[in-house]
Design an enzyme around this catalytic site. Structure first.
Site, PDB file in Angstrom:
ATOM      1  N   GLY A   1     -14.489 -14.430  -8.347  1.00  0.00           N
ATOM      2  CA  GLY A   1     -13.167 -14.086  -7.842  1.00  0.00           C
ATOM      3  C   GLY A   1     -12.489 -12.963  -8.603  1.00  0.00           C
ATOM      4  O   GLY A   1     -13.108 -12.245  -9.365  1.00  0.00           O
ATOM      5  N   TYR A   2     -11.191 -12.837  -8.363  1.00  0.00           N
ATOM      6  CA  TYR A   2     -10.372 -11.701  -8.807  1.00  0.00           C
ATOM      7  C   TYR A   2     -11.095 -10.421  -8.390  1.00  0.00           C
ATOM      8  O   TYR A   2     -11.468  -9.578  -9.213  1.00  0.00           O
ATOM      9  CB  TYR A   2     -10.064 -11.737 -10.318  1.00  0.00           C
ATOM     10  CG  TYR A   2      -8.713 -11.122 -10.582  1.00  0.00           C
ATOM     11  CD1 TYR A   2      -7.555 -11.832 -10.272  1.00  0.00           C
ATOM     12  CD2 TYR A   2      -8.584  -9.834 -11.054  1.00  0.00           C
ATOM     13  CE1 TYR A   2      -6.306 -11.262 -10.444  1.00  0.00           C
ATOM     14  CE2 TYR A   2      -7.337  -9.253 -11.220  1.00  0.00           C
ATOM     15  CZ  TYR A   2      -6.210  -9.985 -10.910  1.00  0.00           C
ATOM     16  OH  TYR A   2      -4.971  -9.418 -11.073  1.00  0.00           O
ATOM     17  N   LEU A   3     -11.292 -10.345  -7.094  1.00  0.00           N
ATOM     18  CA  LEU A   3     -12.187  -9.341  -6.510  1.00  0.00           C
ATOM     19  C   LEU A   3     -11.664  -7.924  -6.693  1.00  0.00           C
ATOM     20  O   LEU A   3     -10.459  -7.677  -6.705  1.00  0.00           O
ATOM     21  CB  LEU A   3     -12.358  -9.627  -5.015  1.00  0.00           C
ATOM     22  CG  LEU A   3     -12.860 -11.036  -4.677  1.00  0.00           C
ATOM     23  CD1 LEU A   3     -12.958 -11.218  -3.170  1.00  0.00           C
ATOM     24  CD2 LEU A   3     -14.210 -11.320  -5.334  1.00  0.00           C
TER      25      LEU A   3
ATOM     26  N   GLU B   1     -13.150  -3.500  -6.144  1.00  0.00           N
ATOM     27  CA  GLU B   1     -13.978  -2.643  -5.301  1.00  0.00           C
ATOM     28  C   GLU B   1     -15.487  -2.881  -5.548  1.00  0.00           C
ATOM     29  O   GLU B   1     -16.293  -2.764  -4.619  1.00  0.00           O
ATOM     30  CB  GLU B   1     -13.578  -1.177  -5.548  1.00  0.00           C
ATOM     31  CG  GLU B   1     -14.242  -0.147  -4.669  1.00  0.00           C
ATOM     32  CD  GLU B   1     -14.267  -0.469  -3.174  1.00  0.00           C
ATOM     33  OE1 GLU B   1     -13.265  -1.009  -2.648  1.00  0.00           O
ATOM     34  OE2 GLU B   1     -15.307  -0.181  -2.542  1.00  0.00           O
ATOM     35  N   GLY B   2     -15.845  -3.226  -6.778  1.00  0.00           N
ATOM     36  CA  GLY B   2     -17.264  -3.524  -7.057  1.00  0.00           C
ATOM     37  C   GLY B   2     -17.753  -4.676  -6.183  1.00  0.00           C
ATOM     38  O   GLY B   2     -18.817  -4.601  -5.559  1.00  0.00           O
ATOM     39  N   HIS B   3     -16.967  -5.763  -6.120  1.00  0.00           N
ATOM     40  CA  HIS B   3     -17.357  -6.899  -5.273  1.00  0.00           C
ATOM     41  C   HIS B   3     -17.428  -6.482  -3.804  1.00  0.00           C
ATOM     42  O   HIS B   3     -18.315  -6.908  -3.071  1.00  0.00           O
ATOM     43  CB  HIS B   3     -16.323  -8.032  -5.395  1.00  0.00           C
ATOM     44  CG  HIS B   3     -16.237  -8.649  -6.750  1.00  0.00           C
ATOM     45  ND1 HIS B   3     -15.123  -8.527  -7.542  1.00  0.00           N
ATOM     46  CD2 HIS B   3     -17.113  -9.402  -7.454  1.00  0.00           C
ATOM     47  CE1 HIS B   3     -15.313  -9.198  -8.672  1.00  0.00           C
ATOM     48  NE2 HIS B   3     -16.508  -9.721  -8.649  1.00  0.00           N
TER      49      HIS B   3
ATOM     50  N   GLN C   1     -20.755 -21.570 -17.712  1.00  0.00           N
ATOM     51  CA  GLN C   1     -21.277 -20.333 -18.300  1.00  0.00           C
ATOM     52  C   GLN C   1     -20.342 -19.750 -19.358  1.00  0.00           C
ATOM     53  O   GLN C   1     -20.565 -18.649 -19.835  1.00  0.00           O
ATOM     54  CB  GLN C   1     -21.616 -19.306 -17.214  1.00  0.00           C
ATOM     55  CG  GLN C   1     -20.437 -18.744 -16.459  1.00  0.00           C
ATOM     56  CD  GLN C   1     -20.883 -17.898 -15.264  1.00  0.00           C
ATOM     57  OE1 GLN C   1     -21.301 -18.416 -14.244  1.00  0.00           O
ATOM     58  NE2 GLN C   1     -20.789 -16.579 -15.391  1.00  0.00           N
TER      59      GLN C   1
ATOM     60  N   ASP D   1     -23.937  -6.364 -14.577  1.00  0.00           N
ATOM     61  CA  ASP D   1     -24.471  -7.480 -15.361  1.00  0.00           C
ATOM     62  C   ASP D   1     -25.990  -7.336 -15.366  1.00  0.00           C
ATOM     63  O   ASP D   1     -26.713  -8.091 -14.704  1.00  0.00           O
ATOM     64  CB  ASP D   1     -24.026  -8.798 -14.736  1.00  0.00           C
ATOM     65  CG  ASP D   1     -22.524  -8.965 -14.820  1.00  0.00           C
ATOM     66  OD1 ASP D   1     -22.009  -9.159 -15.930  1.00  0.00           O
ATOM     67  OD2 ASP D   1     -21.851  -8.852 -13.779  1.00  0.00           O
TER      68      ASP D   1
ATOM     69  N   SER E   1     -14.422  -4.365 -13.518  1.00  0.00           N
ATOM     70  CA  SER E   1     -14.655  -5.741 -13.948  1.00  0.00           C
ATOM     71  C   SER E   1     -13.365  -6.518 -13.738  1.00  0.00           C
ATOM     72  O   SER E   1     -12.273  -5.968 -13.935  1.00  0.00           O
ATOM     73  CB  SER E   1     -15.018  -5.751 -15.435  1.00  0.00           C
ATOM     74  OG  SER E   1     -14.837  -7.047 -15.969  1.00  0.00           O
TER      75      SER E   1
HETATM   76  O1  PAF Z   1     -21.492 -12.419 -12.077  1.00  0.00           O
HETATM   77  C1  PAF Z   1     -20.725 -13.384 -11.858  1.00  0.00           C
HETATM   78  O2  PAF Z   1     -19.604 -13.230 -11.366  1.00  0.00           O
HETATM   79  C2  PAF Z   1     -21.190 -14.790 -12.205  1.00  0.00           C
HETATM   80  O3  PAF Z   1     -21.950 -14.808 -13.366  1.00  0.00           O
HETATM   81  C3  PAF Z   1     -21.947 -15.494 -11.044  1.00  0.00           C
HETATM   82  C4  PAF Z   1     -23.238 -14.796 -10.718  1.00  0.00           C
HETATM   83  C5  PAF Z   1     -21.058 -15.553  -9.809  1.00  0.00           C
HETATM   84  C6  PAF Z   1     -22.294 -16.936 -11.440  1.00  0.00           C
HETATM   85  O4  PAF Z   1     -21.165 -17.668 -11.751  1.00  0.00           O
END
Ligand code: PAF
Length: 281
Positions: free
Chosen positions: A31-33, A35-37, A61, A150, A185
């Site tokens: 979330g917190y989308l 332009e990359g997303h 994580q 990533d 990011s």
């Molecule tokens: O890259 C991310 O935003 C996270 O690591 C993912 C792949 C959604 C897993 O929680």
């Protein structure tokens, strides 16, 4: 756009879509989308007829002293962006729906996860592989799209898919940058204005390495020293790591002979930024 918040309901819907012959693409996000997303969504759209975006800030994580509670969240904004981007199905599960209280199985990649971010963030990648494996089982994608920012994450996920035979094609999407070169990011919003200005040093350090490799520098120590000097220009930057590793094995190289992944993590206060580039001699 449909919104699903139950894991069970998500899996039932995905299985029904598959049975009806639909091709599913998954864009996993926290979330917190930005332009990359949205660029991942566009890639997904080209490769499937149903696009699922998952939005889940995955607690497993994050380490105990990391930024889980501070991680930026704005569900209504994300929902509107998904709608506008043409996402078909937004999967935003509750934590309780993703993890039963006594969950005791984790997926662990044991080789590529060790260095780079894995060394600074113990347990991070097993949290990622576990949640991504669950998302694959729940969303049943034919294809899943991840950002190349990533770099270690996408390599670990590819390895998981290969070694555990997930029938999912993994597609990498190029890094999307701000006009000054900072990689987009969700965490950028946490930077103080002064740190935001200095954060361009990550891109500049990668540019220096790129220039030196083009000028035939083959010694990773020379590249690292030049990158460190570039980062030292930013007074508040604290280097977590600068890695010059084989692009396939993620092992450190002694000479730059094959494609290398140049990756770095730098902290500004308590905000940790990463960036990378693959350099080909
Ligand atoms: O890259 C991310 O935003 C996270 O690591 C993912 C792949 C959604 C897993 O929680």
């Amino acid at each position: 756009m449909d919104l699903i918040s139950s894991a069970t309901e998500m899996q039932q819907r995905a299985l029904a879509l598959r049975a009806a012959g639909r091709r599913i693409a998954l864009v996993p996000t926290m979330g917190y989308l930005h332009e990359g997303h949205l660029s991942l969504v566009r890639l997904a759209r080209k490769r499937a007829d149903v696009v699922i975006l998952s939005l889940f800030v995955n607690p497993t994580q994050f380490g105990p002293n990391e930024d889980f509670s501070r991680y930026p969240r704005d569900f209504e904004r994300d929902r509107a962006l998904c709608e506008k981007a043409g996402v078909d199905l937004l999967f935003a599960p509750e934590k309780e729906s993703m993890y039963v209280a006594d969950a005791s199985v984790r997926v662990t990649e044991e080789c590529l996860s060790r260095g780079l971010c894995g060394a600074s963030r113990p347990g991070h990648f097993s949290g990622v592989t576990t949640v991504v494996a669950k998302l694959f089982n729940l969303c049943q994608p034919h294809v899943a799209v991840f950002g190349e920012k990533d770099a270690q994450q996408i390599r670990v996920i590819r390895r998981m898919v290969r070694d555990l035979d997930f029938p999912v094609e993994i597609v990498g999407a190029p890094i999307v940058r701000e006009p000054d070169g900072l990689a987009m990011s969700s965490r950028n919003v946490l930077l103080k204005p002064e740190h935001r200005r200095q954060a361009v040093c990550l891109r500049r350090a990668l540019d220096v390495a790129k220039r030196l490799v083009a000028l035939s520098e083959r010694n990773p120590d020379g590249l690292r020293a030049a990158m460190e000097a570039e980062i030292a220009v930013a007074p508040d930057a604290v280097i977590d790591y600068i890695a010059i590793v084989d692009d396939y094995s993620l092992e450190p190289v002694v000479r730059v002979k094959r494609p290398v992944l140049v990756a770095l993590a730098v902290k500004f206060g308590n905000v940790r930024l990463i960036d990378n580039e693959v350099l080909k001699p």
